[in-house]
Design a protein around this motif. Structure first.
Motif, PDB file in Angstrom:
ATOM      1  N   GLY A 381       0.812  -1.214   0.000  1.00 15.27           N
ATOM      2  CA  GLY A 381       0.000   0.000   0.000  1.00 15.27           C
ATOM      3  C   GLY A 381       0.840   1.255   0.000  1.00 15.27           C
ATOM      4  N   VAL A 382       1.963   1.237   0.745  1.00 12.21           N
ATOM      5  CA  VAL A 382       2.862   2.391   0.756  1.00 12.21           C
ATOM      6  C   VAL A 382       3.446   2.610  -0.633  1.00 12.21           C
ATOM      7  N   ARG A 383       3.890   1.533  -1.259  1.00 10.71           N
ATOM      8  CA  ARG A 383       4.488   1.656  -2.594  1.00 10.71           C
ATOM      9  C   ARG A 383       3.473   2.129  -3.618  1.00 10.71           C
ATOM     10  N   ARG A 384       2.244   1.616  -3.541  1.00  8.10           N
ATOM     11  CA  ARG A 384       1.203   2.072  -4.466  1.00  8.10           C
ATOM     12  C   ARG A 384       0.906   3.543  -4.258  1.00  8.10           C
ATOM     13  N   SER A 385       0.933   3.985  -3.002  1.00  5.93           N
ATOM     14  CA  SER A 385       0.658   5.391  -2.707  1.00  5.93           C
ATOM     15  C   SER A 385       1.685   6.292  -3.361  1.00  5.93           C
ATOM     16  N   VAL A 386       2.959   5.900  -3.262  1.00  3.88           N
ATOM     17  CA  VAL A 386       4.027   6.679  -3.891  1.00  3.88           C
ATOM     18  C   VAL A 386       3.833   6.722  -5.403  1.00  3.88           C
ATOM     19  N   LYS A 387       3.484   5.578  -5.968  1.00  2.00           N
ATOM     20  CA  LYS A 387       3.266   5.508  -7.415  1.00  2.00           C
ATOM     21  C   LYS A 387       2.110   6.410  -7.842  1.00  2.00           C
ATOM     22  N   ASN A 388       1.027   6.391  -7.084  1.00  4.18           N
ATOM     23  CA  ASN A 388      -0.124   7.239  -7.405  1.00  4.18           C
ATOM     24  C   ASN A 388       0.237   8.716  -7.354  1.00  4.18           C
ATOM     25  N   LEU A 389       1.031   9.108  -6.368  1.00  6.70           N
ATOM     26  CA  LEU A 389       1.419  10.516  -6.238  1.00  6.70           C
ATOM     27  C   LEU A 389       2.334  10.930  -7.389  1.00  6.70           C
ATOM     28  N   HIS A 390       3.240  10.044  -7.812  1.00  2.00           N
ATOM     29  CA  HIS A 390       4.093  10.351  -8.966  1.00  2.00           C
ATOM     30  C   HIS A 390       3.241  10.545 -10.223  1.00  2.00           C
ATOM     31  N   LYS A 391       2.197   9.726 -10.370  1.00  3.83           N
ATOM     32  CA  LYS A 391       1.383   9.784 -11.581  1.00  3.83           C
ATOM     33  C   LYS A 391       0.601  11.087 -11.705  1.00  3.83           C
ATOM     34  N   LEU A 392       0.383  11.766 -10.573  1.00  2.00           N
ATOM     35  CA  LEU A 392      -0.334  13.043 -10.643  1.00  2.00           C
ATOM     36  C   LEU A 392       0.428  14.068 -11.458  1.00  2.00           C
ATOM     37  N   GLY A 393       1.786  13.974 -11.416  1.00  2.00           N
ATOM     38  CA  GLY A 393       2.598  14.938 -12.140  1.00  2.00           C
ATOM     39  C   GLY A 393       2.767  16.255 -11.417  1.00  2.00           C
ATOM     40  N   TYR A 394       2.364  16.322 -10.141  1.00  2.00           N
ATOM     41  CA  TYR A 394       2.476  17.566  -9.379  1.00  2.00           C
ATOM     42  C   TYR A 394       3.811  17.685  -8.660  1.00  2.00           C
ATOM     43  N   PHE A 395       4.505  16.559  -8.475  1.00  2.00           N
ATOM     44  CA  PHE A 395       5.653  16.536  -7.580  1.00  2.00           C
ATOM     45  C   PHE A 395       6.916  16.089  -8.296  1.00  2.00           C
ATOM     46  N   LYS A 396       8.031  16.769  -7.959  1.00  2.00           N
ATOM     47  CA  LYS A 396       9.325  16.352  -8.478  1.00  2.00           C
ATOM     48  C   LYS A 396       9.770  15.048  -7.843  1.00  2.00           C
ATOM     49  N   ASP A 397       9.453  14.892  -6.553  1.00  2.00           N
ATOM     50  CA  ASP A 397       9.897  13.703  -5.835  1.00  2.00           C
ATOM     51  C   ASP A 397       8.926  13.414  -4.696  1.00  2.00           C
ATOM     52  N   VAL A 398       8.829  12.145  -4.363  1.00  2.00           N
ATOM     53  CA  VAL A 398       8.004  11.700  -3.245  1.00  2.00           C
ATOM     54  C   VAL A 398       8.820  10.716  -2.430  1.00  2.00           C
ATOM     55  N   LYS A 399       8.965  10.984  -1.127  1.00  2.00           N
ATOM     56  CA  LYS A 399       9.725  10.101  -0.245  1.00  2.00           C
ATOM     57  C   LYS A 399       8.846   9.686   0.929  1.00  2.00           C
ATOM     58  N   THR A 400       9.055   8.458   1.390  1.00  2.00           N
ATOM     59  CA  THR A 400       8.322   7.976   2.556  1.00  2.00           C
ATOM     60  C   THR A 400       9.311   7.477   3.599  1.00  2.00           C
ATOM     61  N   LYS A 401       8.895   7.577   4.841  1.00  2.00           N
ATOM     62  CA  LYS A 401       9.727   7.102   5.951  1.00  2.00           C
ATOM     63  C   LYS A 401       8.816   6.558   7.043  1.00  2.00           C
ATOM     64  N   ILE A 402       9.143   5.339   7.506  1.00  2.00           N
ATOM     65  CA  ILE A 402       8.401   4.737   8.606  1.00  2.00           C
ATOM     66  C   ILE A 402       9.018   5.217   9.914  1.00  2.00           C
ATOM     67  N   VAL A 403       8.193   5.798  10.770  1.00  2.00           N
ATOM     68  CA  VAL A 403       8.665   6.381  12.026  1.00  2.00           C
ATOM     69  C   VAL A 403       8.013   5.635  13.186  1.00  2.00           C
ATOM     70  N   GLU A 404       8.809   5.329  14.197  1.00  2.00           N
ATOM     71  CA  GLU A 404       8.280   4.635  15.365  1.00  2.00           C
ATOM     72  C   GLU A 404       7.234   5.491  16.065  1.00  2.00           C
ATOM     73  N   SER A 405       6.218   4.824  16.598  1.00  2.00           N
ATOM     74  CA  SER A 405       5.158   5.516  17.315  1.00  2.00           C
ATOM     75  C   SER A 405       5.280   5.217  18.809  1.00  2.00           C
ATOM     76  N   THR A 406       4.175   5.321  19.520  1.00  2.00           N
ATOM     77  CA  THR A 406       4.208   5.176  20.975  1.00  2.00           C
ATOM     78  C   THR A 406       4.350   3.737  21.431  1.00  2.00           C
ATOM     79  N   SER A 407       4.114   2.770  20.544  1.00  2.00           N
ATOM     80  CA  SER A 407       4.229   1.359  20.915  1.00  2.00           C
ATOM     81  C   SER A 407       4.708   0.563  19.725  1.00  2.00           C
ATOM     82  N   ASN A 408       5.113  -0.692  19.974  1.00  2.00           N
ATOM     83  CA  ASN A 408       5.580  -1.568  18.902  1.00  2.00           C
ATOM     84  C   ASN A 408       4.459  -1.959  17.961  1.00  2.00           C
ATOM     85  N   GLU A 409       3.215  -1.837  18.446  1.00  2.00           N
ATOM     86  CA  GLU A 409       2.065  -2.215  17.615  1.00  2.00           C
ATOM     87  C   GLU A 409       1.630  -1.088  16.684  1.00  2.00           C
TER      88      GLU A 409
END
Length: 750
Positions: A381-409
């Motif tokens: 889903g993350v990869r598809r999201s990046v692909k969809n945003l690239h296809k819009l043609g609005y952005f030079k680049d799209v980057k994603t980063k997974i960040v730890e939250s308040t718990s392991n879950e």
């Protein structure tokens, strides 16, 4: 000598007890004399002796040495005077001259300004010998970067009367050093030539001035030795050892030797799964791309760890732990692998943060995402999201980063976008293969007010073609994937044997039913005035003379999985179009048109892309006379290059003066695209085109297709897209058309 030593001891003994008896002298004042540029505070910060201290000659001697080490003084003397309060110490210094000018001699590889910019000592500073020595080291380092290892550098100082000096660095650049030989010792499984291909470093070749072959970089050689080791370990030699490169320099000649211990070759044995199994062991094993009996590879093993991890991550187990347990079978030279899986707990997205969108609204981005807050983690889903945003043609680049939250879950997802230019206002001109020279003014915005809407207003004036148009599209009406839009236009075009003046409009609705799939229905109205006919009286074209109204519905089903709006690198495009005109809709023109189109982008090697494309068309005319401007023609930039626009057609007369077009056609294109300047959006390409147009009494593929080949460039420049392509005819079914042809478009979308 013995007598002198006894006398010295007696003197020291006397001084020691005199100090005790009468008290040591105190420093009443410390004076700095002779300094012109060095502030007094610098001295007081450096020396140990302070006002009020006991007078100590040893400490004063150390202070003198400290000041000398600063490198700013040619001479330092210490004077002592006694008053009723104690001792006055005066440091009398002679400063070194300041640097009035820096001159570089003997340099040709580097500009003098570059060297002066890099060295430690600067114009106006005090002539410091330590900074001069450091500057010599820096100069040699600069030349080593260019492979000049025998460079030597000296300096000269010419002092003037005003305590300033001219500093000259004299450089002997020497000869450039190249890697002349790369040798391997101990390799039996692979020849030197094979191993050298795994290295970025190379031996000097004939075109080294162009390719930089033979360039020496010690750090790069170390990386190369690691690459050679990885090659062995990915080829079954799990015990292989590769030494650090042994480097020998002889003037301009560098020889590199790498020693190898290969060991035995091992193969993959049994592959098994243990631990937490989500579906079945057979299902997971079917996804693993390891074949028993093939050479063992660390890279392949890691790739399959990633495959298994991604399978679990797509089910929400983002913290899955996949550990390969390897058991060696020395007898059969095989390695059995057991993937032990600990899925751990399920993970959910807590927050999704979007940054960098100064113009584009959050909801325009979020509606393209395939992952959602408080729902299960999904890598796909993350990869598809990046692909969809690239296809819009609005952005030079799209980057994603997974960040730890308040718990392991829970995990947070950070999406960072870099917005590009989505609007264009141009007033200029250009050339296209169809319309020759033209003047064009365009105001366009594909992300209007950051809402994702598109607005285009354009006027184009050419030698044979004038047009004006206004169009607007809303891709998410009512915040659902319902597309709505309209366009209005006015067109005046001079054909070979008649003129056509048209006005019209269209209304469209579309909906994205499935991933990548959109269906659109468009109602169009066109009012055309056909005049200035030059054909013979009674010709069917006279049936068009005057006002002709065309009303039609067009249904387009489109599947588009390409990864980018411009210059796609992978994905597929399919389109099926049906246009129904006349009949129950009304109007003067009646026909049904069918177009089927398919394209496929293939990522190849070295960031190159292959593109295969085909298109078929058929028109069912329900009028009793040919529909000239609604029928099919080929040739030009967007069909069969090497032929002029509309040269591949059907003629009404044997003299081939009057085009009427075909009622069906077939088109094939194959392209090989490669990056020239990737960051600047410049691509090169080679192509092969083939196609033909057929009359209603001809069968498709009843003759050899017209064909061509060629190459060109495509550049999505800051001013707009540019295409420059050259086509050369391979085969033409008409001797009067085809040949060699350059074509280009500037400042218009393609």
């Amino acid at each position: 000598m013995h007598y002198l030593n006894k006398s010295l001891l007696v003197l020291i003994f006397f001084i020691f007890f005199a100090n005790i008896a009468f008290g040591a002298e105190k420093i009443d004042e410390i004076v700095i004399s002779g300094n012109q540029r060095i502030e007094k505070e610098v001295f007081f910060n450096k020396i140990q002796s302070k006002k009020g201290d006991d007078y100590d000659e040893i400490k004063l001697s150390e202070d003198m040495q400290t000041l000398y080490k600063m490198g700013y003084f040619d001479d330092i003397k210490i004077a002592k005077e006694t008053n009723e309060k104690g001792v006055v110490i005066t440091f009398v210094v002679k400063e070194k001259p300041s640097v009035r000018k820096i001159i570089i001699k003997g340099n040709s590889i580097y500009e003098s300004e570059k060297i002066v910019e890099e060295i430690k000592i600067k114009k106006g500073s005090i002539l410091n010998v330590f900074e001069i020595q450091e500057s010599l080291r820096i100069i040699k380092g600069l030349y080593i970067k260019k492979n000049y290892y025998n460079t030597s550098c000296t300096y000269e100082i010419e002092e003037s009367k005003k305590n300033s000096a001219e500093l000259t660095f004299i450089i002997d650049e020497g000869e450039k050093a190249y890697i002349r030989e790369i040798n391997f010792e101990g390799n039996k499984a692979f020849k030197d030539k094979k191993l050298k291909k795994k290295m970025e470093s190379s031996e000097k070749g004939f075109f080294s001035w162009l390719t930089e072959s033979g360039k020496f970089d010690k750090n790069l050689l170390f990386v190369d030795s690691v690459e050679v080791l990885n090659f062995y370990k990915n080829s079954g030699y799990v015990d292989a050892k590769v030494s650090e490169p042994d480097i020998k320099r002889e003037k301009d000649r560098i020889c590199v030797t790498i020693k190898i211990e290969e060991g035995d070759k091992f193969y993959f044995g049994e592959i098994d799964i243990e631990g937490d199994i989500l579906t079945t062991k057979e299902d997971i094993l079917s996804k693993i791309k390891i074949v028993k009996g093939e050479p063992y590879s660390q890279l392949l093993l890691q790739q399959n760890i990633t495959i298994v991890s991604n399978l679990y991550a797509d089910k929400g187990y983002a913290n899955v732990d996949v550990v390969p347990l390897i058991k060696r079978d020395g007898t059969n030279h095989s390695l059995n692998v057991v993937f032990k899986i600990d899925k751990k707990e399920k993970v959910y997205f807590d927050k999704i943060f979007i940054t960098g969108n100064d113009v584009t609204r959050d909801k325009v981005i979020r509606r393209e995402l395939k992952v959602y807050e408080k729902e299960l983690y999904s890598l796909t889903g993350v990869r598809r999201s990046v692909k969809n945003l690239h296809k819009l043609g609005y952005f030079k680049d799209v980057k994603t980063k997974i960040v730890e939250s308040t718990s392991n879950e829970q995990k947070n997802l950070k999406i960072e976008v870099e917005e590009g230019s989505t609007g264009m206002f141009t007033v200029g001109g250009g050339y296209s293969s169809e319309n020759d020279f033209f003047f064009k003014s365009t105001l366009g915005k594909r992300n209007l007010f950051g809402r994702g809407q598109s607005l285009d207003l354009s006027a184009e004036l050419g030698e044979e073609y004038d047009s004006y148009s206004l169009s607007f599209t809303e891709p998410w009406l009512f915040d659902i994937p319902l597309l709505a839009g309209f366009s209005i236009y006015k067109l005046d075009k001079e054909y070979t044997d008649y003129d056509r003046d048209s006005t019209g409009y269209s209304l469209k609705l579309g909906y994205r039913f499935f991933d990548y799939t959109t269906s659109t229905i468009t109602y169009s109205y066109d009012k055309s005035d056909v005049n200035d006919i030059t054909r013979e009286t009674g010709d069917p074209i006279y049936n068009y003379e005057g006002i002709n109204k065309t009303k039609s519905f067009t249904i387009i089903n489109k599947y588009d999985s390409t990864d980018r709006y411009y210059n796609p690198t992978e994905g597929k495009e399919y389109k099926f179009l049906v246009e129904y005109a006349g009949g129950f809709i009304g109007g003067d023109i009646e026909y049904t048109k069918y177009i089927l189109e398919a394209g496929h982008y293939y990522p190849l090697f070295w960031k190159t892309v292959g593109f295969l494309h085909t298109r078929f068309g058929y028109i069912d005319e329900r009028n009793s006379f040919p529909l000239d401007y609604e029928r099919f023609h080929l040739g030009g930039m967007y069909s069969v290059r090497g032929f002029k626009s509309k040269d591949i057609t059907v003629y009404q007369d044997e003299a081939k003066q009057f085009r009427i077009g075909g009622d069906k056609y077939a088109l094939f294109n194959a392209e090989f695209l490669f990056p020239i300047a990737e960051d600047a959006g410049l691509m090169g390409l080679f192509f092969y085109d083939a196609g033909d147009v057929y009359d209603d009494d001809e069968n498709m593929f009843s003759r050899r297709l017209n064909s061509s080949y060629g190459g060109g460039f495509r550049w999505f420049s800051p001013a707009g897209p540019l295409r420059l392509e050259y086509g050369r005819t391979i085969h033409s079914n008409d001797d009067s058309i085809g040949g060699d042809r350059w074509e280009f478009t500037v400042g218009i979308m393609f």
